[in-house]
Design an enzyme around this catalytic site. Sequence first.
Site, PDB file in Angstrom:
ATOM      1  N   ARG A 180      30.381  52.992  23.775  1.00  0.00           N
ATOM      2  CA  ARG A 180      31.707  53.593  23.556  1.00  0.00           C
ATOM      3  C   ARG A 180      32.270  54.238  24.826  1.00  0.00           C
ATOM      4  O   ARG A 180      33.444  54.027  25.146  1.00  0.00           O
ATOM      5  CB  ARG A 180      31.634  54.607  22.406  1.00  0.00           C
ATOM      6  CG  ARG A 180      31.499  53.986  21.035  1.00  0.00           C
ATOM      7  CD  ARG A 180      31.357  55.035  19.957  1.00  0.00           C
ATOM      8  NE  ARG A 180      30.163  55.854  20.176  1.00  0.00           N
ATOM      9  CZ  ARG A 180      29.931  57.014  19.583  1.00  0.00           C
ATOM     10  NH1 ARG A 180      30.821  57.527  18.753  1.00  0.00           N
ATOM     11  NH2 ARG A 180      28.811  57.667  19.829  1.00  0.00           N
TER      12      ARG A 180
ATOM     13  N   ASN B  23      32.216  53.942  16.230  1.00  0.00           N
ATOM     14  CA  ASN B  23      31.032  53.302  15.673  1.00  0.00           C
ATOM     15  C   ASN B  23      31.260  52.999  14.211  1.00  0.00           C
ATOM     16  O   ASN B  23      31.738  53.860  13.446  1.00  0.00           O
ATOM     17  CB  ASN B  23      29.810  54.224  15.789  1.00  0.00           C
ATOM     18  CG  ASN B  23      29.110  54.091  17.122  1.00  0.00           C
ATOM     19  OD1 ASN B  23      29.291  53.120  17.841  1.00  0.00           O
ATOM     20  ND2 ASN B  23      28.293  55.079  17.461  1.00  0.00           N
TER      21      ASN B  23
END
Length: 915
Positions: free
Chosen positions: A167, A185
Amino acid sequence: MACHPRRSPPSRVRPRPCETWSRERAEEEPTSMHESSLGKEVLRLALARVDDEGAARVRAVRGWVAETEQLDPEAIAFHFAAYARGTKAEGARLHLVLLRVEAECHTCRRTYRPEQHLLLCPRCGSTEATLLGPTGLGIDSMEVDEEDGMARVSLHVEGIVQGVGFRPFVYGKAIALGLSGWVKNGCSAVEIEAEGSPEAIEAFVRALEFDVPKPGAVARIERRELPARTGAAPPSSGFSILPSEEGARPVPLLPADLATCADCMAETLAPEGRRRGYPFTTCARCGPRCTIIESLPYDRDRTSMRTFALCDDCRHEYEDPRNRRFHAETIACPRCGPRLSLLSPAGEEIAEAAHALRDAAAALCAGRVVALRGVGGFQLLVDATDSDAVRVLRRRKRRDEKPFAVLFADAHAAAAAAMLSAEEMRALVGPEAPIVLARRRSPSVLAPEVAPRSPLVGAMLPASPLHRLIAEAAGRPLICTSGNLSGEPLAVDVPEALTRLAGIADLFLVHDRPIVRAIDDSVVRAGPDGISVIRRARGFAPLSVARWAADAPVLGMGAHLKSTMTLAVGGELLTSQHLGDLDGPAAVDLLERTARDMTRFFDLRPSVIACDLHPDYASSRLAERLAREWGAEVVRVQHHHAHVLSVVAEHGLDEGEVLGLAWDGVGLGADGSAWGGEALVASASGFRRVAHLRPFPLPGGDRAAREPRRSALGLLYATLGPDTLTAARGLGDESAASCLLAAMTRGFAAPLSTSVGRLFDAVAALLGLRDTCSFEGQAAMELEWCAATHPDPRPEPYPLPLSDGAPAVADTGPLVQALLTDRAAGRPLAEMAARFHAGLVDLGARVAERVNLPRVVLAGGCFQNDLLTRALTSRLRADGFDVRLPARVPTNDGGISVGQAAIAARSHESRHGGR
């Protein structure tokens, strides 16, 4: 597919002389020559050009910057993109070339490269000089759009994308490309929405496909075009990381633990800083994953780190997009993270923090045994240069001769003790930080007792700052072995270790970070096709080993030795960490806990449970019990079929048949006898036995694996019959040999076997190398090491004639007769050992020639023998065969569960309407 405004082709804008930025201008304006101001100035020049030309948007800028100081073009591009948000240059690509700048000294006329703007001549020290070449920066060309247009996409990204800094990577790329949107996520993947120029979107997707830093890996990207929300105006909402998605079923891509990265290790070893000497330093790119995750998605509150509340400094790092600890779920420091303690065997705290480390190192230097609570459980440490200390550990751990792994502080220390090839060194320093089997240097600082009679050393580097700190403090190589009695599972929790390791460890160096699941060190070795895994554990497990279709969840339970289990779900074969041999109730309990942990973690119940044909294996009995509890079907898979299919699955050989040479110790055959020297024509849907060794009796059954002289007696009896005792002199007590011969004559407790593994044992005993073994495979290993010393690279093979039957039978009789003749003639042991290996190579090649399938798979524990594997692979490839070896899957019984799951998945498909 969303429609976007039609764009005219990009126009090229040529540079103008005034479009440069000089040192003089920098001194006049309140900007300094660093990446931020350079990025801002490039933007100013680009926007001025766009306004002059009346273009709608900037697509790309190409220019140069004079390198009079240490500059990072990516950092300049980052700042350019940040300043460009909300302008006509949002999402534009910046390509800068660094131009070398030199200066000519006025005093000595030397030409040199200035350092950090300092016109200081390295020869005479004069500061009077003339700059040669360009200074500042300039734009060479630009690409612009005459008409504007925006694109917006939704991306569903699967692979190793949680717990690996994915990320933050996505965030950084999006910001650099001027995209707006978000990343988060999900349980099944990472979800991304991004908006910007079409070119920036394409560059973003390419970065996800090809630029993700290891150990991250993108397996699939599902892309969906969305209508642009902002029309002709550039997006202005920025890019953000959103909270994780709840509720979806997770896919089997749990991240593995990662060794400490170079930046975190340097920070730990630095002379100052708030993490100086901190044993639990990590960032988004390194640290524990599998051993701390309780559930997906991978967020701190779903790990065992949730009990450690972040301090203000760590919170700031966690939330800073430009920090390598941005969204690092394992982030900690001495103020807010796990702490270290040194305990006595009674559990009393002796010291803490740096004092605990110092006292533990002093104890190691004094020859004491220290139990260290590492990343995935306890390890036992002792001075690897001290013979007395090593002997003490062997006696206490009940590990007579099996080699120990050695922990070195760094790669330089490891290379001083082991002859490491380039690929072995890459494996050693990689993020998996496995034990690497390599040739030991001679003479060696290591005590001979570390690996008796072995030419190899199991070298490992620190997997965590804690390991590096203890190795540095001890100042010498350390034995680092599993924290258990031989044959037992790893100790994990402190109270458990104090009980189970009592009488072994003198001190306990522990921490208070909970370990969710135990995991041992991986073991790898270089083979004909590169690095292959021998024990799949930390750093590798529980990552997927292969793509394999399954229309329902399937759980493979493994065999009895080197146990693992494999889950076939979501198109992946997910293999657990090494669980050990199932010789006791604690090991069987660990197997059951792992089965329940895997099914709970991925929120499923298997429809099929695959196990070995052998009904008395603990794994087979557990499969039956779990199947009753879960309402699952049990599929029994023949041992050697599973060996072959584990390699088939790893290489994706799902179409057609292969010839599998499955050579190992023993596995229950389809006819109820003990197999182990098999040639199978196999696919996922079945197999047929096309060749095998001539069966010979194993007096005492399983005891033959621990006593090679029993295998030797059985082999002699199959060849010589009543004359066995004459040839058996030297194989232990003669009266005991007579009793075993009588038992074989009556057919009592002497099962027939075709095992190549037992054939290795028998030959080792006949050559006088070893009568009894203290660990599995010891006799075969010593036979290999003996053969490797033979100077002739092409020894004459001992004969193993192959019959014309179906299946064909390789007769061991002529081999035994030739070996006995050489032994009686006093031929060198190395020559006889080498001729034996050559005989097996010749046998494998003749079987392949007779079967004549293009692909040949080598599988089974005998192919841990490097000499045999390299020679047979070379011979088969020279004969034109496509030879496949396992790499991610262990060739020993640690790969059985993979083959079981693959076979059972295909069986379920065929019986329930699959292909």
